[in-house]
Design an enzyme around this catalytic site. Structure first.
Site, PDB file in Angstrom:
ATOM      1  N   SER A 157       3.498  -1.999 -14.449  1.00 53.07           N
ATOM      2  CA  SER A 157       4.620  -1.606 -15.071  1.00 53.07           C
ATOM      3  C   SER A 157       5.324  -0.089 -14.476  1.00 53.07           C
ATOM      4  O   SER A 157       6.300  -0.014 -14.598  1.00 53.07           O
ATOM      5  CB  SER A 157       4.273  -1.257 -16.524  1.00 53.07           C
ATOM      6  OG  SER A 157       3.266  -0.515 -16.648  1.00 53.07           O
ATOM      7  N   ILE A 158       4.391   0.571 -14.026  1.00 55.67           N
ATOM      8  CA  ILE A 158       4.710   1.933 -13.632  1.00 55.67           C
ATOM      9  C   ILE A 158       4.838   1.995 -12.026  1.00 55.67           C
ATOM     10  O   ILE A 158       5.906   2.696 -11.503  1.00 55.67           O
ATOM     11  CB  ILE A 158       3.626   2.803 -13.910  1.00 55.67           C
ATOM     12  CG1 ILE A 158       3.270   3.052 -15.595  1.00 55.67           C
ATOM     13  CG2 ILE A 158       3.863   4.180 -13.305  1.00 55.67           C
ATOM     14  CD1 ILE A 158       4.475   3.507 -16.108  1.00 55.67           C
TER      15      ILE A 158
ATOM     16  N   VAL B 237       1.685  -6.395  -2.843  1.00 54.32           N
ATOM     17  CA  VAL B 237       0.306  -7.301  -3.040  1.00 54.32           C
ATOM     18  C   VAL B 237       0.167  -7.134  -4.796  1.00 54.32           C
ATOM     19  O   VAL B 237      -0.337  -7.998  -5.204  1.00 54.32           O
ATOM     20  CB  VAL B 237      -0.909  -6.573  -2.398  1.00 54.32           C
ATOM     21  CG1 VAL B 237      -1.237  -5.210  -2.918  1.00 54.32           C
ATOM     22  CG2 VAL B 237      -2.181  -7.560  -2.590  1.00 54.32           C
TER      23      VAL B 237
ATOM     24  N   LYS C 111       0.739   3.122  -3.008  1.00 57.44           N
ATOM     25  CA  LYS C 111       1.286   2.990  -4.404  1.00 57.44           C
ATOM     26  C   LYS C 111       2.377   3.684  -4.566  1.00 57.44           C
ATOM     27  O   LYS C 111       2.523   4.925  -4.144  1.00 57.44           O
ATOM     28  CB  LYS C 111       0.220   3.376  -5.405  1.00 57.44           C
ATOM     29  CG  LYS C 111       0.526   3.078  -6.729  1.00 57.44           C
ATOM     30  CD  LYS C 111      -0.631   3.551  -7.811  1.00 57.44           C
ATOM     31  CE  LYS C 111      -0.282   3.050  -9.308  1.00 57.44           C
ATOM     32  NZ  LYS C 111      -1.400   3.304 -10.388  1.00 57.44           N
TER      33      LYS C 111
ATOM     34  N   ASP D 255      -7.826   2.983 -18.810  1.00 59.26           N
ATOM     35  CA  ASP D 255      -6.898   1.834 -18.703  1.00 59.26           C
ATOM     36  C   ASP D 255      -7.641   0.648 -18.171  1.00 59.26           C
ATOM     37  O   ASP D 255      -7.061   0.110 -17.058  1.00 59.26           O
ATOM     38  CB  ASP D 255      -5.595   2.226 -17.891  1.00 59.26           C
ATOM     39  CG  ASP D 255      -4.497   1.480 -17.764  1.00 59.26           C
ATOM     40  OD1 ASP D 255      -4.456   0.560 -19.094  1.00 59.26           O
ATOM     41  OD2 ASP D 255      -3.380   1.424 -17.207  1.00 59.26           O
TER      42      ASP D 255
END
Length: 525
Positions: free
Chosen positions: A132-133, A128, A154, A289
């Protein structure tokens, strides 16, 4: 071997710069005719028909996670970028090309030593979101009570650590050059800044650490009713995979959709400022962030209009000293007390002690005064920071690496505030919060909290005092009665001093109560 690795990575960066025509993009922005001519010559034989924003975004994606994060920060600064470049860089927030779903499934099964279909009732192979990580998949999980629960998974991108280590090695090398060759090198502390960046990037590669950060922020924000943070499913948290509560919201970048749903956009902007200052000054633990890809807004009836925070790989922490110093600086700025700002810089050691207060005060006033009483749409924090940088160079201000994340987050907040409500007055929105916080720091409640925090130490120390005193008194009995007499004299003085302190403490507490009332009337007037 490491040197060859740095050389290879450096050569690859140069290749990407030339491949996507970033050299032409930079050179063509200059006004000198001969530089523009050089740009045209260098572009011969290369296909540069794609829009410049697309080329920049694709180049950052090819260069890897560090450069993607750089693009993410840039995308929030629409006042500094051309619209076409800002729109393309915004795609880096959550539309980085995903990796194979088969690799994601293999990572999940390796982490939990079970088949995906045995863990989850349903699992969506299509990600979804991709950053970058890591990338995110949705699934449903049957809880211990047999109830189905929507979750988000994740999964860390494979092969991240070697690429990051090569880029950081290059950055450390370049930081060393800057520090040795540049007149401003030592003052800017580039190697320390890179070390801080190194720490936070490696923290992002441990997803269990991110889950712990989320849990801490969730506890801190309880009762504030301004933000929702997903609950971590600890039975399914691993350094490479974490499972959390699925959140339903609208990305904060979709302002028109939020407005159509009835969300109070100006209030949303003010709430964002309140959240930031609460995390920084109350908790000293803040989401660092905060780009638009990590923030949504809830439209559910029971939580309508609340923020939803995601992605907690990078958080910032501040000590009590840092918080007090920053709060005093902000308060002095709000009151336009530039002399106090200059004094704080000298007291903290940020500038040389021989710096003249009046000169630094005058320089700070020249930078900040033109920007007060303007709506946010007329203020470019980038311009303010640039002029402050010029001022800091003149006065040899030392950059504090521990505050780099806070500065970055402030830039994110400004970008979000401008997108939500260009009329937002950042200063007047933050001022009441800081007034309340400062009062709490100097009032009797703070004194009582400090006494309670030190109580265990006092409780352990006080019972030992008679024994320690008795042992000390026994030592000089052989031939030093004079020392005993001196000790007894000092003991009597100490007793009188303790009585004085007790009475003074009672008077101090009473005066604090009176002062607290007075400060509510006169502080920040």
């Amino acid at each position: 071997m490491k040197r060859w690795g740095r050389f290879g990575r450096g050569a690859f960066i140069v290749f990407i710069v030339l491949r996507y025509g970033l050299d032409e993009l930079v050179l063509s922005s200059f006004q000198k005719p001969w530089i523009r001519l050089l740009a045209r010559v260098l572009s011969l034989g290369r296909d540069l028909r794609s829009p410049r924003g697309v080329r920049l975004r694709e180049a950052l994606e090819r260069l890897g996670p560090i450069f993607v994060k750089f693009g993410q920060v840039l995308s929030t600064r629409r006042d500094l970028l051309a619209p076409d470049i800002a729109e393309e860089l915004a795609k880096l927030q959550d539309r980085v090309p995903p990796f194979s779903s088969a690799i994601a499934v293999a990572s999940i099964e390796r982490a939990f030593n079970r088949k995906v279909d045995d863990i989850f009732e349903t699992f969506e192979r299509e990600p979804v979101a991709s950053a970058s990580i890591a990338q995110v998949h949705f699934a449903t999980l049957r809880g211990k009570g047999g109830v189905l629960r929507e979750v988000a998974i994740k999964v860390l991108r494979p092969g991240m650590l070697p690429v990051i280590d090569k880029d950081l090695s290059l950055m450390r090398m370049m930081a060393g050059w800057v520090e040795s060759l540049s007149a401003d090198g030592k003052r800017l502390k580039p190697r320390e800044v890179v070390a801080e960046f190194d720490k936070y990037l490696h923290d992002e590669l441990d997803l269990v650490r991110e889950a712990a950060n989320a849990a801490q922020l969730r506890r801190n924000m309880q009762g504030l009713d301004l933000v929702l943070i997903p609950e971590m499913i600890w039975d399914f948290c691993h350094p490479e995979v974490i499972v959390m509560e699925r959140m339903h919201g609208v990305p904060i970048s979709q302002v028109d959709r939020l407005r159509a749903a009835g969300v109070d956009i100006p209030k949303l902007a003010r709430d964002g400022v309140t959240l930031f200052f609460t995390q920084v000054f109350r908790d000293g633990f803040f989401h660092a962030d905060m780009h638009p890809g990590n923030i949504q807004v809830s439209l559910a009836p029971e939580t309508f209009g609340r923020y939803i925070s995601l992605d907690f790989g990078i958080v910032g922490t501040l000590t009590e000293y840092d918080k007090e110093y920053l709060a005093q600086n902000f308060t002095a700025f709000f009151r336009r007390d530039y002399k106090r700002v200059a004094e704080l810089h000298i007291e903290s050691g940020w500038v040389p002690p021989e710096t003249r207060v009046d000169e630094l005060e005058s320089a700070i006033r020249a930078v900040c005064e033109p920007y007060f009483d303007r709506p946010l749409k007329e203020i470019s924090l980038g311009m303010v920071l640039m002029r402050l940088f010029q001022t800091s160079r003149r006065f040899q201000v030392e950059i504090q690496p521990q505050l780099v994340l806070l500065q970055k987050t402030l830039l994110n907040i400004e970008g979000l505030g401008r997108d939500l409500d260009p009329e937002l007055d950042l200063w007047s929105t933050a001022k009441p919060f800081l007034e309340k916080w400062m009062l709490a720091q100097i009032g009797p409640k703070k004194l009582w909290e400090e006494l309670k925090s030190q109580a265990p130490l006092y409780a352990k120390l006080l019972p030992q005092l008679p024994r320690l005193l008795h042992g000390y008194l026994q030592q000089p009995q052989k031939n030093d009665t004079r020392q005993i007499e001196q000790l007894l004299t000092e003991q009597r003085r100490t007793n009188k001093l303790l009585q004085t302190l007790i009475y003074a403490g009672m008077g101090f507490v009473f005066s604090l109560l009176v002062m607290q009332v007075g400060m509510h009337l006169h502080l920040f007037s």
